[in-house]
Design a protein around this motif. Sequence first.
Motif, PDB file in Angstrom:
ATOM      1  N   SER A   6       0.687  -0.944  -0.121  1.00  0.00           N
ATOM      2  CA  SER A   6       0.371  -0.031   0.138  1.00  0.00           C
ATOM      3  C   SER A   6       0.887   1.240  -0.057  1.00  0.00           C
ATOM      4  O   SER A   6       1.420   1.081   1.205  1.00  0.00           O
ATOM      5  N   LEU A   7       0.353   1.860  -1.431  1.00  0.00           N
ATOM      6  CA  LEU A   7       1.699   2.434  -1.575  1.00  0.00           C
ATOM      7  C   LEU A   7       1.597   4.462  -1.554  1.00  0.00           C
ATOM      8  O   LEU A   7       1.886   5.590  -1.405  1.00  0.00           O
ATOM      9  N   GLY A   8       0.006   4.028  -2.024  1.00  0.00           N
ATOM     10  CA  GLY A   8      -0.473   5.710  -2.356  1.00  0.00           C
ATOM     11  C   GLY A   8      -1.884   5.936  -1.480  1.00  0.00           C
ATOM     12  O   GLY A   8      -1.969   5.326  -0.872  1.00  0.00           O
ATOM     13  N   GLY A   9      -2.332   6.739  -2.248  1.00  0.00           N
ATOM     14  CA  GLY A   9      -3.754   6.886  -1.745  1.00  0.00           C
ATOM     15  C   GLY A   9      -3.053   8.285  -0.426  1.00  0.00           C
ATOM     16  O   GLY A   9      -2.350   8.436   0.542  1.00  0.00           O
ATOM     17  N   ARG A  10      -4.784   8.752  -0.022  1.00  0.00           N
ATOM     18  CA  ARG A  10      -4.913   9.677   0.577  1.00  0.00           C
ATOM     19  C   ARG A  10      -5.300   9.401   2.179  1.00  0.00           C
ATOM     20  O   ARG A  10      -5.196   9.650   2.850  1.00  0.00           O
ATOM     21  N   LEU A  11      -6.712   8.997   1.818  1.00  0.00           N
ATOM     22  CA  LEU A  11      -6.641   7.987   3.316  1.00  0.00           C
ATOM     23  C   LEU A  11      -7.300   6.599   2.793  1.00  0.00           C
ATOM     24  O   LEU A  11      -8.218   6.266   1.295  1.00  0.00           O
ATOM     25  N   VAL A  12      -6.944   5.354   3.152  1.00  0.00           N
ATOM     26  CA  VAL A  12      -6.567   4.133   2.833  1.00  0.00           C
ATOM     27  C   VAL A  12      -7.254   3.082   3.753  1.00  0.00           C
ATOM     28  O   VAL A  12      -6.762   3.340   5.232  1.00  0.00           O
ATOM     29  N   ARG A  13      -8.357   2.449   3.225  1.00  0.00           N
ATOM     30  CA  ARG A  13      -8.207   1.350   3.879  1.00  0.00           C
ATOM     31  C   ARG A  13      -8.163   0.133   3.003  1.00  0.00           C
ATOM     32  O   ARG A  13      -8.813  -0.450   1.880  1.00  0.00           O
ATOM     33  N   ASN A  14      -7.831  -1.176   3.893  1.00  0.00           N
ATOM     34  CA  ASN A  14      -7.192  -2.291   3.302  1.00  0.00           C
ATOM     35  C   ASN A  14      -7.779  -3.406   3.887  1.00  0.00           C
ATOM     36  O   ASN A  14      -7.839  -3.448   4.927  1.00  0.00           O
ATOM     37  N   ASP A  15      -8.516  -4.050   3.186  1.00  0.00           N
ATOM     38  CA  ASP A  15      -9.385  -5.344   4.440  1.00  0.00           C
ATOM     39  C   ASP A  15      -8.802  -6.671   4.140  1.00  0.00           C
ATOM     40  O   ASP A  15      -9.136  -6.455   2.708  1.00  0.00           O
ATOM     41  N   VAL A  16      -8.553  -7.371   4.443  1.00  0.00           N
ATOM     42  CA  VAL A  16      -8.217  -9.358   3.733  1.00  0.00           C
ATOM     43  C   VAL A  16      -8.625  -9.996   4.656  1.00  0.00           C
ATOM     44  O   VAL A  16      -8.275  -9.857   5.902  1.00  0.00           O
TER      45      VAL A  16
END
Lengths: 444, 253
Positions: free
Chosen positions: A263-273
């Motif tokens: 996860s390198l970019g984005g201003r507001l990031v949410r990653n769910d796995v």
Amino acid sequence: MTQVAEKLQPWMAVLEQRGTDGPRWLQDMRARAATAFAELGFPTNRDEEWRFTSVAPIASAEFQAAPSARVSLGEPDLAGFLYSGSEHRIVIVNGLFSAELSRAPNLPQGVRAGSLAAAVTEHPEVAQRYLGQLAEFNTRAFSALNTALAVDGAYVYIPDGVILEQPLQLLFVTTGAESGAPLMANVRTLIVAGDRSQSRIVETYVGPPGSVYFTNAVTEVAMGEGAVMDHYKVQEESQAAFHVASMHVHAVRASNFSSHSFSLGGRLVRNDVNAHLDGEGAECTLNGLYLADGERHVDNHTEIDHAKAHCPSHEIYKGILGGKARAVFNGKILVRQDAQKTDAKQTNRALLLTADASINTKPQLEIFADDVKCTHGAAIGQLDEDALFYLRARGLTHFEARDMLIHAFAGEILERVRIEPLRQALEAELYAQLAKDLAEIDGA
Amino acid sequence: MLEIKNLQVAVEGNLILKGVDLHVKPGEVHAIMGPNGSGKSTLARALSGHPQYEVTGGEARFEGRDLLDMDPDERAREGVFMAFQYPVEIAGVNNGYFLKAALNAKRKHFGQPELDAMEFMQLIREKAKVLQIDQSMLSRSVNEGFSGGEKKRNEIFQMALLEPKLAILDETDSGLDIDALRVVSDGVNGMRNPGRAFVVVTHYQRLLDYIVPDYVHVLSAGRIVKSGGKELAHELEKKGYGWLEAGTQPVGA
Ligand SMILES: Nc1ncnc2c1ncn2[C@@H]1O[C@H](COP(=O)(O)OP(=O)(O)O)[C@@H](O)[C@H]1O
Ligand SMILES: [Mg+2]
């Protein structure tokens, strides 16, 4: 309540305009998802799963659900993003499959890689069996939104016993809006891996640097018995973009799923796995590396649901934070009563390059079986002073020593990437970003 | 080569070294002995520039230059080497890569061309043989998972590679069995020459049977309370440190 409803008004208007094509079951599902979203609304900080991540900037913004016209991109627009080294790629632009940009020559017999909308009609029995079945939307607002609004996406089907020699890249491009409100792309992916199949999948999320848009992605992965998959997610969105994504993996007996999330970019990031180990001997590995700086916010939530016995899971997440970046890591491991002999190992580390960077982190172990091995460790902090001194005492400058330690930190995740051109591209991108952050720190 | 005058060093606000004098000429070997907590490591660390060790008074000159004014890495490149009492484990940094970076940092400092991979490997092989270092140690992370003995040998290996003018060995003997002690001592003795000096810090006289010093100093409660020739080490072996500490204040508990 009324206040919430009022705020949701623009979103409900968007939902009412949702796609009406596709078979009956799909339209029903979209309708149910729209209703679920209307009831759920956007999560707030009172929601335990969203305690440290405010989605107010998304909820209060207005987005166009789709560009007025199909955006046409050319090969040059993709240069730099296509680094899986693979000749096989599916390109999705603003949620829609692009036949012009996609190519998958000489795929083994029976393999499908292409448009999800097409699969719904051309491969209905598989699509209907899995689509919307793994990504639960009754309690998840963003999944509900995606399920209601996605009209297309990527579809990958690998028949039993088939081995994909080449990695398959799924490239998701969200473009800036030509006019009006920023774009929202509801990106949907369904990957069905047959029994004993083997594959490497690279999901890459990109957009025009500096532009504002919202990518809302949902990926469902069904792993057949004994299937082996290496899954890479490269989130390299514009640094002004919103990115909310969840991946839901259902793994049955003796399958082996590895996730590598960058996860390198984005201003507001949410990653769910979310990995559901639902058959004996199913194994999963979740690795992650995230980078944030400036005022950016990145939240990684993982959940491994050990439902059956003898399932090993391994997890390492690492973050590097500069500027005033904020991160969240929440790693849930659920071991159900039947999941005896579970062997779960979780490590979570974050490196804070500045005093203003911060992270909220918690492991969350819920164990209902008695014969299990679960370990977790967390370490948050600055670079190790003793290690820095040791390197300097051998003649390396402060800067050389620091770079060496930071690269070592990231290297532990990078070296697990088993697609060499991808590893090199990630390393180059990561180190370029870090060099910029460190130069800022040294200049300050 | 090394001139220390009235050196005072504080750690976390506590004065540990209370005025140490030491003069080391090229070619000499000085042993610093003393009970636990007397300040031996503090002296070694202060000389190598550890940021936690604050010099509050006195001076230290290396080849006529103000040593205390130099950054730790500059001291290293100029030829001051400290073998750590507790070498640091550095996960993810390949030992061979680290050694090459250290060696090239020094070569660059002296305007020499950097070694290429081939030349470096040749040099490594040569030095590793003397110290009976297994080549596999190069492909592991720096000190990570090394046994106590391996760590100490890795320190001396680095010294052999970097060829310092002044080497400060902080309890390099502790944790070594007799065979390893012999290997390490042979390594050190092989490097003795008229241009190079050693300061050998040890708690036990045993090491000094192998690395025979020209001078022995006893550090107690932050001061050198006695200096003499190598026979002083034997005296200490017989009598212990008690007779020297009388009248001085013990440091620590
Ligand atoms: N990093 C440190 N932090 C706190 N106290 C220290 C530190 N290093 C040394 N000291 C204190 O300084 C004194 C001398 O320690 P040290 O130099 O390590 O002794 P020696 O090497 O002779 O055993 C002890 O009282 C020790 O507690
Ligand atoms: Mg000591």
